[in-house]
Design a protein around this motif. Structure first.
Motif: not given
Lengths: 399, 399
Positions: A126-142
């Motif tokens: 079993p597992f659980a998760s919390v969000f970090g700052n990268h998890d729902d960021a928008a795509f950054e075009w290189p």
């Protein structure tokens, strides 16, 4: 990778989890708030320690347009598999930055999230998760994609076919990621948290209880969303108040130890950070960068510091008096890949996890922080398990 | 606001626009590329100047949760209405940052876009738009909302009801905004641009032609998407190549003057920017900040500078020889609210528009740059029309 030798034990444990959670504790059991969701229980095997592995900063989905990215994800799966097979934990916490959404140019970032969960899922843990700052960021075009010879047409073509004709990728929202995880995997103990705390999502509490005595909690695990990505890197006042109310409700005298998990360190980490190396009373192995803390703080540390921290130990051999024991709460964060220490701060232990993923910055050897809760005699210990099987930085968080 | 006294003239003009565009020029007329879309024609009244108004940096939708925001939008409508009624232009260019999407917490930012178009639409004036860096940005949660007393519940409630239960607002994508504009308004001359230039969208060309001689273009108007918001602030190499190919195809010897519109100034603006005030040969009234240029450049300026810039003037009274006249191309940008000058640079005029909106930073008086193209004798003039009806900074771009 080798299959876990403890597969049978894990299977029994998983079955016990299911049984226990078919009959969740009623809200009345854990507090008086009629709107509060019941606290999910994690069953601990009688007489056995309860072991938690923290997987921090996996950063799946980086550079999917080169060999480098997918190779890192394979490496990260190897790290997790090694840790899981060496430690055979009862529970896994995904401590944020599970994916690098700002590199993900498909509409459904959950595909990468699922990859990160796979070593744990495949072992029935079993597992659980919390969000970090990268998890729902928008795509950054290189930026270099816009220079000669122009944007590789394949990128827009791929995008085009999978996302309503647009080449914009605004990230898979926290709520969507969490909904996907919860609905897809019975082993997930994550939650979307109270709606009035949104846009922060991963705010919830779990209770570890003995299988044979579910109403006597061993520890509470609090999960908080420290923001970032689609909104500020902050633990809001509303979250702090929620923690205060909820913890007073379900653990009023703080007799049950509390372990708290979020991604971005609070400013208190800056105060206790060693100048150089990891001297006592801190325990750890790398101190290679500055603490990168949340943008603002709204009271969570003050609330934690004011919580009473006393545990009555009922000795097995009857003595004339009970033993009073100081229980330190402990906070666990990720975010800084070059830090893995635990330092005491007032009545708290402030701990870093260990960079687990091959994604994300830094070349420090990968590993995972392990937390072990023993009931008799009571103790909370922690150490770091490395990809090469080494163990180091053991610390007693209950001493 | 007062209704335009020239409503009848505008109605006739609108009808002429519709008639002309029912029979678009075939691709063969304007070039050999079979995939290229036909160039839409803007009809110019015979013997009359063709007048364009530039509305720059309107920034609709700011601070919708206070009185301040909606009040600014009303003020911006007043500015546009004044300019439209004073100048009665034949065409309006919305020069980017039409909305402040990073303040918009509803799923459909087109509602604010439509408000910004309304003064032009209600007068029956055709228009086109290019994107600025704020138009498809994701919502930025104000940090103070996370401090005591927490996030006002009304915000998430509003969000909740309009956006699939989530409190994340990732911006209405360029493609969606443009599709909404084009499909909704017959007066829109905007285009989604070639797919191989996406994620930049507003890349297209229009041709101004006399009503009575549609095959003799008076000028070409090029629109380019200078990025920002959901991707880098850049004019890509692909866009530069597109401009090069397209302009050679439809205007091979550069005999037809070209006016070019994008939002974020290129670095060439930095080179010509006056140190202090607006001394000759520049013409303008405010020079109050530093040029904030694109992140990178990929060749558009070099292409523009290499374009031949000669126009053969056929005098009405027959002379023994034709007159050769130097035609300077002109680029028009917004973005810097505190700059409104035009400066010459090699064979180009580099012009700022004038901050039109009450949204966005800066308290400099609002206005709009006007461009007037005269056919006989040929000239391209420009000036700034202010909200208080004043006119200043007239410059002859064809001298």
């Amino acid at each position: 990778m080798a299959v876990s030798p403890s597969a049978a034990r894990v299977a029994v444990l998983s079955f016990a989890f299911l049984l226990l959670n078919l009959h969740p504790i009623s809200p009345a059991t854990v507090g008086s708030d009629p709107d509060a969701s019941p606290v999910k229980r994690l069953p601990a095997r009688p007489g056995s320690p309860f072991k938690i592995a923290l997987f921090a900063d996996l950063h799946f989905g980086e550079d999917a347009w080169t060999d480098w990215g997918p190779r890192q994800d394979v490496n990260s799966v190897c790290v997790m598999s090694t840790v899981l097979d060496d430690e055979v934990p009862d529970f896994v916490v995904y401590l944020g930055d599970v994916i690098t959404a700002n590199n993900i140019m498909i509409a459904n970032a959950s595909l990468y999230w699922d990859q990160a969960l796979s070593p744990t899922r495949s072992r029935g843990i079993p597992f659980a998760s919390v969000f970090g700052n990268h998890d729902d960021a928008a795509f950054e075009w290189p930026l270099e994609w816009f220079s000669a010879p122009g944007i590789p047409p394949v990128h827009c073509a791929v995008a085009n076919s999978s996302f309503s004709g647009d080449c914009s990728f605004s990230g898979t929202h926290r709520l969507q990621l969490m909904t996907n995880e919860i609905e897809q995997y019975a082993l997930s103990y994550s939650s979307k948290g109270p709606k009035d705390l949104w846009p922060s999502i991963s705010n919830y509490v779990l209770q570890i209880s003995p299988m044979d005595n579910p109403l006597s909690p061993i520890a509470y695990l609090y999960f908080l969303d420290s923001g970032g990505g689609s909104y500020s890197e902050v633990l809001s006042n509303a979250q702090s108040e929620w923690f205060k109310t909820r913890s007073l409700e379900i653990n009023p005298d703080s007799r049950v130890p509390e372990l708290i998990f979020w991604h971005i360190p609070s400013k208190a980490y800056k105060k206790v950070a060693p100048w150089s190396g990891v001297p006592k009373p801190c325990v750890g192995s790398i101190n290679k960068e500055t603490v990168a803390s949340q943008q603002a703080e709204t009271g969570i540390m003050e609330i934690l510091e004011k919580r009473p921290s006393v545990k009555v130990i009922m000795p097995r051999i009857c003595l004339s008096i009970d033993t009073l024991m100081i229980i330190w709460q402990a906070v666990f964060v990720g975010h800084n890949h070059g830090l893995d220490w635990c330092c005491p701060s007032k009545n708290l232990w402030l701990c870093y996890a260990r960079h687990t993923g091959y994604g994300g910055y830094g070349d420090w050897a990968r590993g995972a922080r392990i937390i072990e809760i023993n009931q008799h005699p009571f103790s909370i210990k922690s150490w770091i398990r490395m990809e090469n099987h080494d163990v180091h930085s053991e610390v007693n968080l209950s001493s």
